[in-house]
Motif scaffolding. Sequence first.
Motif, short mmCIF file in Angstrom:
data_model
loop_
_atom_site.label_atom_id
_atom_site.label_comp_id
_atom_site.label_asym_id
_atom_site.label_seq_id
_atom_site.Cartn_x
_atom_site.Cartn_y
_atom_site.Cartn_z
N PHE A 26 0.86 -1.18 0.00
CA PHE A 26 0.00 0.00 0.00
C PHE A 26 0.91 1.25 0.00
CE2 PHE A 26 -4.24 -1.52 2.16
CZ PHE A 26 -4.28 -2.63 1.34
N ASN A 101 -2.58 -4.56 7.00
CA ASN A 101 -3.54 -3.80 6.19
C ASN A 101 -4.66 -4.70 5.67
OD1 ASN A 101 -2.59 -5.15 3.83
ND2 ASN A 101 -1.09 -3.53 3.40
N SER A 328 6.55 3.24 8.35
CA SER A 328 6.68 1.95 7.68
C SER A 328 8.00 1.27 8.01
CB SER A 328 6.54 2.11 6.18
OG SER A 328 7.56 2.94 5.70
#
Length: 332
Positions: A26, A101, A328
Amino acid sequence: MTTLLKDSYGRVIRDLRVSLTDRCNFRCFYCLPHGEPPIAPKEQMLSYEEIEYVAEIFVSLGIEKIRLTGGEPMMRRDIETIIRKLSALKPGLHDLALTTNGYFLPGRAEGLKEAGLDRITISIDSLKPEVFKSMTGVDVLDRVLEGIEAAQRAGLTPIKINAVIVRGHNEDEVVDFAAFAREHDVSMRFIEFMPLDSGHDWSRADVFSGREMFERINERFPLAPLKVRRGSETSARYGFADGAPGEIGIIAPVTQAFCGACSRIRLTADGQIRTCLFSTVEHSLRDVVRGGATRTEIIEYIQSVVLKKEPRHYINDPEFMQPARTMSFIGG
Ligand code: SAM
Ligand code: SF4
């Protein structure tokens, strides 16, 4: 008797977040919006054997909760093996959880449960396909919703759903999310936008505050505070006053910092200990382990790093510096 990990402010560290990878499928704009992130070379990443080895040491030092995160942790092909190995650390380890996610859950949720995962948190920022796409960079809302169902069927409960609320993007959906929590009997966690985005575009004006979230939800669905041991809990938790299923959690690190009760440390995918999400320094446990340190030396190293844990974050100070690594890489 277990030697507990204690920092220099008396906080006992019980909670370890392990990032399994800095890769992600993503491109959430509040996390890593600008194309391909600088991925750490494979040889610098901890292998599953190294993760198992250090996790066992952490648990022997009183860590009770491990949450696997990333990047997208399910992009790591050996995640089921990692879960199986870590789950063998129970009962010293009380709780093994995963934040994802949700994209890879359809078809794989069952396997995670079988491997020994206790609980799962799935991130979903919008229930509207076009807003979901604009916030995450991918047009896969239906698949993530399927992932939530798969996790529920697999018994990875109680399921938590994370939504980062950013003004001008999805603050108009907080009530819809609360309705979703009631309908699906999940725990919704609303998170304030933090300055950890790779684009360094964060601005205070974009922060939709925890208070605003509470007021909007409470107006439509009156909330009742849950009597839980707050301890190191980062969210203020509420049930619905009318007794409906589901739960609301509000995580407000920007406007209502909870650093005084923090019991966390983090291990990045390339083996660096971070004592705070907002740390500007890291400590290479990987180099210590690969350098041939004995178990006692590793324990002493971890203890010395924990003593350097910051008293609090400085987001609200004028001289605040965003850490070089973004969410991240750190592992949210
Ligand atoms: N990829 C997985 C996911 O999205 O759930 C796990 C890693 S992600 C970094 C963990 C959590 O951090 C997600 O719920 C994400 O929404 C949240 N997050 C990422 N960047 C954030 C930011 N700048 N402010 C607040 N939360 C953020
Ligand atoms: Fe990937 Fe999670 Fe960051 Fe979104 S929040 S870009 S899914 S790591």
